[in-house]
Design an enzyme around this catalytic site. Structure first.
Site, PDB file in Angstrom:
ATOM      1  N   ASP A 138       0.819  -1.211   0.000  1.00 17.55           N
ATOM      2  CA  ASP A 138       0.000   0.000   0.000  1.00 17.55           C
ATOM      3  C   ASP A 138       0.859   1.270   0.000  1.00 17.55           C
ATOM      4  OD1 ASP A 138      -2.322   1.463   0.090  1.00 17.55           O
ATOM      5  OD2 ASP A 138      -2.512   1.409   2.261  1.00 17.55           O
ATOM      6  N   CYS A 193     -19.979 -13.781  -3.971  1.00 14.38           N
ATOM      7  CA  CYS A 193     -20.941 -12.850  -3.359  1.00 14.38           C
ATOM      8  C   CYS A 193     -22.380 -13.311  -3.615  1.00 14.38           C
ATOM      9  CB  CYS A 193     -20.756 -11.440  -3.915  1.00 14.38           C
ATOM     10  SG  CYS A 193     -19.394 -10.540  -3.154  1.00 14.38           S
ATOM     11  N   CYS A 196     -26.137 -11.814  -2.410  1.00 12.80           N
ATOM     12  CA  CYS A 196     -26.009 -11.009  -1.184  1.00 12.80           C
ATOM     13  C   CYS A 196     -25.792  -9.528  -1.518  1.00 12.80           C
ATOM     14  CB  CYS A 196     -24.819 -11.534  -0.381  1.00 12.80           C
ATOM     15  SG  CYS A 196     -24.418 -10.544   1.053  1.00 12.80           S
ATOM     16  N   CYS A 199     -23.486  -5.606   2.281  1.00 16.37           N
ATOM     17  CA  CYS A 199     -22.576  -4.457   2.411  1.00 16.37           C
ATOM     18  C   CYS A 199     -23.230  -3.187   1.871  1.00 16.37           C
ATOM     19  CB  CYS A 199     -21.248  -4.730   1.708  1.00 16.37           C
ATOM     20  SG  CYS A 199     -21.414  -5.283   0.012  1.00 16.37           S
ATOM     21  N   CYS A 203     -24.110  -0.008   4.607  1.00 20.00           N
ATOM     22  CA  CYS A 203     -23.203   1.154   4.556  1.00 20.00           C
ATOM     23  C   CYS A 203     -23.919   2.400   5.089  1.00 20.00           C
ATOM     24  CB  CYS A 203     -22.730   1.391   3.121  1.00 20.00           C
ATOM     25  SG  CYS A 203     -21.786   2.917   2.982  1.00 20.00           S
ATOM     26  N   CYS A 219     -17.675   7.795   1.430  1.00 22.41           N
ATOM     27  CA  CYS A 219     -17.208   6.716   2.308  1.00 22.41           C
ATOM     28  C   CYS A 219     -16.569   7.301   3.576  1.00 22.41           C
ATOM     29  CB  CYS A 219     -16.204   5.854   1.545  1.00 22.41           C
ATOM     30  SG  CYS A 219     -15.446   4.597   2.572  1.00 22.41           S
ATOM     31  N   CYS A 246     -13.736   3.132   8.728  1.00 14.94           N
ATOM     32  CA  CYS A 246     -15.028   2.467   8.911  1.00 14.94           C
ATOM     33  C   CYS A 246     -14.865   1.036   8.420  1.00 14.94           C
ATOM     34  CB  CYS A 246     -16.082   3.205   8.084  1.00 14.94           C
ATOM     35  SG  CYS A 246     -17.661   2.344   7.920  1.00 14.94           S
TER      36      CYS A 246
HETATM   37  S1  SF4 Z   1     -21.605  -8.392   2.094  1.00 11.04           S
HETATM   38 FE1  SF4 Z   1     -21.006  -7.591   0.089  1.00 11.04          FE
HETATM   39  S2  SF4 Z   1     -18.963  -8.344  -0.228  1.00 11.04           S
HETATM   40 FE2  SF4 Z   1     -19.838  -9.593   1.399  1.00 11.04          FE
HETATM   41  S3  SF4 Z   1     -20.720 -11.376   0.346  1.00 11.04           S
HETATM   42 FE3  SF4 Z   1     -22.328  -9.846   0.569  1.00 11.04          FE
HETATM   43  S4  SF4 Z   1     -22.228  -8.725  -1.376  1.00 11.04           S
HETATM   44 FE4  SF4 Z   1     -20.307  -9.817  -1.202  1.00 11.04          FE
HETATM   45  S1  SF4 Z   2     -16.107   1.652   4.705  1.00  5.23           S
HETATM   46 FE1  SF4 Z   2     -17.113   3.096   3.326  1.00  5.23          FE
HETATM   47  S2  SF4 Z   2     -18.261   1.784   1.937  1.00  5.23           S
HETATM   48 FE2  SF4 Z   2     -17.750   0.517   3.703  1.00  5.23          FE
HETATM   49  S3  SF4 Z   2     -19.524   0.722   5.071  1.00  5.23           S
HETATM   50 FE3  SF4 Z   2     -18.034   2.266   5.675  1.00  5.23          FE
HETATM   51  S4  SF4 Z   2     -18.688   4.080   4.588  1.00  5.23           S
HETATM   52 FE4  SF4 Z   2     -19.638   2.370   3.582  1.00  5.23          FE
END
Ligand code: SF4
Ligand code: SF4
Length: 361
Positions: A138, A193, A196, A199, A203, A219, A246
């Site tokens: 990174d 995935c 699903c 995520c 968020c 984000c 986060c």
């Molecule tokens: S939460 Fe998001 S990244 Fe994780 S399995 Fe579900 S769709 Fe994929």
């Molecule tokens: S890291 Fe960013 S994209 Fe992931 S849940 Fe937090 S705000 Fe949302």
């Protein structure tokens, strides 16, 4: 000397496990598709103020432009979770506590992982003699996630992080660029995935605008770390008690039920950063902040960003006389941008003081 690629790979895997890595692969240099996606993403402005992503395009597209004579890239991943995930969730749910992204609780991963990657390369050097290499984590214009995925370390989830079936997604990536002619390891055939969308749903700021597409400007990781500016008012309430990064899209990803605590001692929480109140962190002066974050990835942000983030989190906490008076005390903070966040928090808490449900008794 004729090199035995499969023997080298085998040795590297054994040594990498000894060093605390969970997986190792070898990627070729073709990342054209991912580069085009990055270009599109930037053209849409999703990268916000991260203008460094617009630079060094040639190196991102072709790893041998970054390190001449590179023929392939050895990829690794290292789990970083310092404690079980349920502790993260309980911290997140306690508005008095400060939530720091799990990857930043321990020693700065850049130093830790680069050191381990160099150790790995030196072990190979001892075994086969001189070869060319450079280690990264990174820290350079590299499409790390694409290289890791291409070498079979996992698939890219809808939240845009790499996921591994055995360990979830809470791991760091690292690379050794080398001039050795190693065989490439196979990419996974499937993305797991499925249907699903956890995520995307979970968020807090709706930053995952569609599967596999993140608007960094929304984000919380970007807002609390990358952005040096004022945090948009409409997003502040959703930040909750997250003061550095986060993890929500990962915490609530079903694959992270397999996430494991790291064997790397350097990633264990330092200075009780996993269990600090907003009030005690907000009250720290610049010297105390520097002492607290010495050798930590949190040093990436300035003291001003730190106080800004804490002010937002305090504004999102429940009303208490102590919290409000701590905010009053810093009302004359020298930086105007930070002052405005403190005023915002004061107004929020004063409003909360009128609401019996929002008072910390
Ligand atoms: S939460 Fe998001 S990244 Fe994780 S399995 Fe579900 S769709 Fe994929
Ligand atoms: S890291 Fe960013 S994209 Fe992931 S849940 Fe937090 S705000 Fe949302």
């Amino acid at each position: 000397m004729i090199l035995d690629s499969s023997k080298i790979l085998n040795d590297l895997k054994i040594w990498s496990h000894e060093l605390g890595f969970q997986d190792l692969g070898v990627a070729g240099l073709n990342v054209k598709d991912d580069f085009s996606q990055l270009e599109n993403w930037i053209q849409n402005g999703y990268h916000g103020s991260m203008s460094y992503l617009e630079k060094n395009k040639d190196k991102r597209l072709d790893p041998s432009k970054l390190v001449p004579d590179t023929t392939c890239v050895i990829t690794v991943r290292a789990n970083y979770l310092p404690e079980p995930l349920d502790h993260a969730v309980s911290t997140l749910k306690d508005p008095r506590l400060a939530y720091v992204s799990r990857y930043a609780l321990g020693r700065d991963y850049h130093k830790v992982l680069r050191g381990k990657l160099r150790q790995l390369a030196r072990k190979l050097n001892d075994k086969i003699g001189d070869f060319g290499y450079r280690a990264f984590t990174d820290s350079a214009p590299i499409l790390e996630r694409a290289l890791a995925r291409n070498s079979g370390l996992g698939w890219v989830g809808k939240h845009t992080n790499l996921i591994n079936k055995a360990d979830g997604s809470m791991f760091f990536l690292g690379e050794i660029f080398t001039d050795l002619p190693l065989d490439i390891t196979a990419r996974l055939k499937k993305n797991h995935c499925g249907t699903c969308v956890s995520c995307i749903d979970v968020c807090p700021t709706k930053a995952i605008v569609s599967p596999y597409k993140l608007d960094a400007r929304k984000c919380i990781s970007y807002l609390t770390i990358e952005s040096k500016d004022s945090i948009p008012t409409e997003l502040r309430a959703s930040i909750g008690n997250r003061i550095f990064g986060c993890d929500d899209c990962q915490l609530f990803c079903p694959w992270n039920k397999y996430a494991k605590v790291t064997p790397i001692k350097d990633f264990m929480p330092r200075s009780r950063l996993n269990n600090r109140t907003l009030l005690e962190l907000f009250s720290m002066n610049r010297d105390e902040f520097e002492l607290l974050t010495r050798g930590s990835a949190i040093r990436r942000i300035s003291y001003e960003q730190w106080v800004r983030n804490l002010a937002v989190a305090m504004g999102n906490s429940r009303y208490s006389r102590k919290t409000l008076s701590a905010l009053y005390k810093r009302r004359f903070f020298p930086d105007q941008m930070v002052r405005e966040h403190i005023e915002w928090a004061i107004t929020r808490l004063e409003n909360n003081s009128l609401n019996p449900d929002a008072i910390d008794k």
